[in-house]
Design an enzyme around this catalytic site. Structure first.
Site, PDB file in Angstrom:
ATOM      1  N   ARG A  64       0.829  -1.209   0.000  1.00 25.36           N
ATOM      2  CA  ARG A  64       0.000   0.000   0.000  1.00 25.36           C
ATOM      3  C   ARG A  64       0.864   1.259   0.000  1.00 25.36           C
ATOM      4  NH1 ARG A  64      -3.505   2.677   4.334  1.00 25.36           N
ATOM      5  NH2 ARG A  64      -4.891   3.963   3.056  1.00 25.36           N
ATOM      6  N   HIS A  68       0.756   4.207  -2.828  1.00 25.54           N
ATOM      7  CA  HIS A  68       0.570   5.630  -2.508  1.00 25.54           C
ATOM      8  C   HIS A  68       1.739   6.461  -3.029  1.00 25.54           C
ATOM      9  CE1 HIS A  68      -2.780   5.740   0.752  1.00 25.54           C
ATOM     10  NE2 HIS A  68      -2.997   4.777  -0.105  1.00 25.54           N
ATOM     11  N   ASN A  96      -3.973   8.694   4.095  1.00 23.87           N
ATOM     12  CA  ASN A  96      -2.869   7.840   4.547  1.00 23.87           C
ATOM     13  C   ASN A  96      -3.376   6.908   5.628  1.00 23.87           C
ATOM     14  OD1 ASN A  96      -2.886   8.784   7.152  1.00 23.87           O
ATOM     15  ND2 ASN A  96      -1.019   9.909   6.999  1.00 23.87           N
ATOM     16  N   HIS A 195      -6.231  -5.882  -2.789  1.00 19.99           N
ATOM     17  CA  HIS A 195      -7.098  -5.963  -1.615  1.00 19.99           C
ATOM     18  C   HIS A 195      -7.395  -7.409  -1.216  1.00 19.99           C
ATOM     19  CE1 HIS A 195      -8.548  -1.547  -2.274  1.00 19.99           C
ATOM     20  NE2 HIS A 195      -7.330  -1.630  -1.811  1.00 19.99           N
TER      21      HIS A 195
HETATM   22  C1  HEM Z   1      -8.639   1.442  -6.715  1.00 16.14           C
HETATM   23  C2  HEM Z   1      -8.502   2.388  -5.830  1.00 16.14           C
HETATM   24  C3  HEM Z   1      -8.135   2.092  -4.399  1.00 16.14           C
HETATM   25  C4  HEM Z   1      -8.798   2.538  -3.312  1.00 16.14           C
HETATM   26  C5  HEM Z   1     -10.016   3.453  -3.297  1.00 16.14           C
HETATM   27  C6  HEM Z   1      -8.132   1.991  -2.162  1.00 16.14           C
HETATM   28  C7  HEM Z   1      -8.503   2.243  -0.852  1.00 16.14           C
HETATM   29  C8  HEM Z   1      -7.983   1.588   0.239  1.00 16.14           C
HETATM   30  C9  HEM Z   1      -8.424   1.794   1.596  1.00 16.14           C
HETATM   31  C10 HEM Z   1      -9.469   2.810   2.042  1.00 16.14           C
HETATM   32  C11 HEM Z   1      -7.750   0.932   2.381  1.00 16.14           C
HETATM   33  C12 HEM Z   1      -7.904   0.726   3.881  1.00 16.14           C
HETATM   34  C13 HEM Z   1      -6.976   1.622   4.638  1.00 16.14           C
HETATM   35  C14 HEM Z   1      -7.220   1.531   6.127  1.00 16.14           C
HETATM   36  O1  HEM Z   1      -8.374   1.641   6.554  1.00 16.14           O
HETATM   37  O2  HEM Z   1      -6.255   1.369   6.869  1.00 16.14           O
HETATM   38  C15 HEM Z   1      -6.869   0.176   1.529  1.00 16.14           C
HETATM   39  C16 HEM Z   1      -6.011  -0.806   1.953  1.00 16.14           C
HETATM   40  C17 HEM Z   1      -5.079  -1.403   1.148  1.00 16.14           C
HETATM   41  N1  HEM Z   1      -4.834  -1.117  -0.184  1.00 16.14           N
HETATM   42 FE1  HEM Z   1      -6.008  -0.026  -1.387  1.00 16.14          FE
HETATM   43  N2  HEM Z   1      -7.081   1.223  -2.563  1.00 16.14           N
HETATM   44  C18 HEM Z   1      -7.041   1.259  -3.925  1.00 16.14           C
HETATM   45  C19 HEM Z   1      -6.099   0.653  -4.738  1.00 16.14           C
HETATM   46  C20 HEM Z   1      -5.021  -0.052  -4.259  1.00 16.14           C
HETATM   47  C21 HEM Z   1      -3.909  -0.481  -5.057  1.00 16.14           C
HETATM   48  C22 HEM Z   1      -3.719  -0.160  -6.538  1.00 16.14           C
HETATM   49  C23 HEM Z   1      -3.077  -1.168  -4.230  1.00 16.14           C
HETATM   50  C24 HEM Z   1      -1.756  -1.811  -4.535  1.00 16.14           C
HETATM   51  C25 HEM Z   1      -1.366  -2.220  -5.715  1.00 16.14           C
HETATM   52  C26 HEM Z   1      -3.700  -1.205  -2.926  1.00 16.14           C
HETATM   53  C27 HEM Z   1      -3.221  -1.883  -1.839  1.00 16.14           C
HETATM   54  C28 HEM Z   1      -3.816  -1.898  -0.598  1.00 16.14           C
HETATM   55  C29 HEM Z   1      -3.393  -2.776   0.476  1.00 16.14           C
HETATM   56  C30 HEM Z   1      -2.327  -3.856   0.390  1.00 16.14           C
HETATM   57  C31 HEM Z   1      -4.175  -2.445   1.590  1.00 16.14           C
HETATM   58  C32 HEM Z   1      -4.099  -3.068   2.990  1.00 16.14           C
HETATM   59  C33 HEM Z   1      -3.127  -2.291   3.842  1.00 16.14           C
HETATM   60  C34 HEM Z   1      -2.887  -2.910   5.202  1.00 16.14           C
HETATM   61  O3  HEM Z   1      -3.470  -3.931   5.551  1.00 16.14           O
HETATM   62  O4  HEM Z   1      -2.074  -2.336   5.949  1.00 16.14           O
HETATM   63  N3  HEM Z   1      -4.859  -0.498  -2.979  1.00 16.14           N
HETATM   64  N4  HEM Z   1      -7.029   0.605   0.229  1.00 16.14           N
HETATM   65  C1  NAG Z   2       2.045   7.227   9.292  1.00 17.56           C
HETATM   66  C2  NAG Z   2       1.571   8.640   9.401  1.00 17.56           C
HETATM   67  O1  NAG Z   2       2.343   9.557   9.283  1.00 17.56           O
HETATM   68  N1  NAG Z   2       0.269   8.784   9.591  1.00 17.56           N
HETATM   69  C3  NAG Z   2      -0.354  10.084   9.664  1.00 17.56           C
HETATM   70  C4  NAG Z   2      -1.599  10.143   8.800  1.00 17.56           C
HETATM   71  O2  NAG Z   2      -2.255  11.363   8.919  1.00 17.56           O
HETATM   72  C5  NAG Z   2      -2.652  11.697  10.224  1.00 17.56           C
HETATM   73  C6  NAG Z   2      -3.375  13.013  10.150  1.00 17.56           C
HETATM   74  O3  NAG Z   2      -4.475  12.912   9.306  1.00 17.56           O
HETATM   75  C7  NAG Z   2      -1.438  11.752  11.150  1.00 17.56           C
HETATM   76  O4  NAG Z   2      -1.856  12.016  12.469  1.00 17.56           O
HETATM   77  C8  NAG Z   2      -0.695  10.434  11.096  1.00 17.56           C
HETATM   78  O5  NAG Z   2       0.484  10.520  11.842  1.00 17.56           O
END
Ligand code: HEM
Ligand code: NAG
Ligand code: NAG
Ligand code: NAG
Ligand code: NAG
Ligand code: NAG
Length: 328
Positions: A64, A68, A96, A195
């Site tokens: 992720r 980003h 983030n 995902h």
């Molecule tokens: C298509 C548009 C995308 C949207 C709207 C999106 C949105 C999100 C959101 C909202 C989360 C949850 C974050 C959280 O609550 O902590 C997430 C997690 C994640 N996303 Fe996406 N994402 C997108 C595309 C991608 C792409 C292209 C990748 C990588 C190639 C990716 C990889 C991941 C991974 C691996 C997680 C899990 C992170 C974790 O468990 O720490 N995402 N994404």
């Molecule tokens: C890892 C990191 O820097 N997370 C930041 C994401 O953004 C919030 C504010 O929206 C910060 O408080 C976190 O430290």
């Protein structure tokens, strides 16, 4: 050789070079550090694997962060920069949420610097480490990473809006943002397959569970059984720290299962469900249920994502520390 022939050979060589460069790799290549730091790739892999062994969620975190990084100012390591003074950097921006794994990148970079000072960019370290962390359970790299990225020195929280899609985005918004990055609908569906690993906080999807259309209902495009289970995990209001697996019972396993649950209307985000609202995208979803198709397509789309707006040659710099730009 007469001048005419020489010219022809030169033109043909030039054509060949141009043809090779046409391969959308942004000037990156394999084995970029073969001469300057031959141990780089193995070093990154060994450290990442030992960290992934200790933390099976590392793959999701780093994948992720890499995404980003690439979507905001290109894959230039800008997501790794800490804020300076009152300037908010990318990692401070709202979407983030909980980007994590920065400490791991710091550790890897430190050891790579010891082996080969001023040689391997933070952007390349991130790209390699993301691949290696996801690949750890397979005990071999599951996609190729081209290298030669250089590090940017600008990171602004204000660059996030419009560059990173929100989990509430509809299909045309998603397609539009991906297209700005040179990624097509196929890439959008393939990369959403990321995902298949990781977790999400309740706040990224809970609006789908409660009073979605104002009639006290859930999002009709969400599987009702699944919605009921999500409501028990994310009551209204939810603890903002609570997370759920995006691919239930399979969130540590990098596989094509995401596409199986997607067609059962169990994609967690509106942006996941949106992939079924476009005929072309829905076809790709069906295709990617085949593990072979998914793994091969994921590698291809990651190569494209990893080349977005990269800095190469003499552009940018090789940061000594990933959190701060070099002091000149
Ligand atoms: C298509 C548009 C995308 C949207 C709207 C999106 C949105 C999100 C959101 C909202 C989360 C949850 C974050 C959280 O609550 O902590 C997430 C997690 C994640 N996303 Fe996406 N994402 C997108 C595309 C991608 C792409 C292209 C990748 C990588 C190639 C990716 C990889 C991941 C991974 C691996 C997680 C899990 C992170 C974790 O468990 O720490 N995402 N994404
Ligand atoms: C890892 C990191 O820097 N997370 C930041 C994401 O953004 C919030 C504010 O929206 C910060 O408080 C976190 O430290
Ligand atoms: C903050 O950002 C502005 C412009 O984006 C830049 O001119 C300024 O130098 C930055 N300040 C610091 C301390 O980095
Ligand atoms: C649901 O939404 C409607 C319309 O926005 C609102 O009038 C109603 O009070 C909401 N119900 C609940 C329980 O929040
Ligand atoms: C909802 O999910 C279940 C499995 O959890 C599945 O059997 C069912 O077909 C799904 N319903 C819809 C409408 O997708
Ligand atoms: C930013 O990067 C350029 C290389 O592109 C470098 O010359 C310059 O010194 C850097 N600026 C800062 C403030 O570090």
């Amino acid at each position: 050789m007469n001048a005419g022939k020489g010219h022809l050979v030169l033109s043909l060589t030039l054509l060949l070079v141009l043809a090779c460069n046409a391969d959308d790799d942004g000037g990156l290549r394999k084995n970029f550090y073969k001469k300057s730091c031959p141990q780089a790739e193995k070093l990154v892999r060994d450290i990442t694997w030992s960290k992934a062994q200790a933390d099976p969620t590392l793959g999701a975190k780093l994948l992720r962060v890499h995404y980003h990084d690439c979507f905001v100012r290109g894959c230039d390591g800008s997501v790794l920069l800490d804020p300076v003074g009152t300037n908010q950097s990318e990692k401070n921006a709202v979407p983030n949420l909980t980007l994590a794994g920065f400490d791991v990148i710091d550790d890897i970079k430190k050891q790579v610097e010891q082996a080969c000072p001023n040689t391997v960019s933070c952007a390349d370290v991130l790209s390699l480490a993301a691949r290696d962390a996801v690949s750890f359970p397979f005990k071999k790299p599951i996609w190729d990473v081209l290298m030669g990225r250089r590090d940017g020195n600008i990171s602004l929280a204000s660059n996030i809006p419009g560059n990173l899609p929100s989990p509430f985005a509809d299909f045309s918004t998603l397609a539009q943002i991906f297209s700005k990055k040179g990624l097509n609908v196929n890439d959008l569906v393939v990369l959403s397959g990321a995902h298949t690993i990781g977790v999400a906080h309740c706040g990224t999807f809970s609006r789908r569970l409660y009073n979605f259309t104002g009639k006290g209902d859930a999002d009709p495009s969400l599987n009702a059984t699944y919605a009921a289970s999500l409501r028990t995990q994310c009551p209204n209001p939810a603890n903002p720290a609570t997370t759920v697996e995006m691919d239930p019972q399979s969130s540590l396993s990098f596989d094509s299962h995401y596409f199986d649950i997607l067609i059962e209307n169990e994609g967690l985000f509106q942006s996941d469900a949106a992939l079924l609202t476009n005929q072309g995208a829905a076809k790709v979803v069906q295709h990617l249920r085949s593990p072979d198709a998914f793994f091969s397509e994921f590698g291809k789309s990651m190569k494209k994502m990893g080349a977005i707006e990269v800095l190469t040659g003499t552009a940018g710099e090789i940061r000594k520390q990933c959190r701060v730009v070099n002091q000149s």
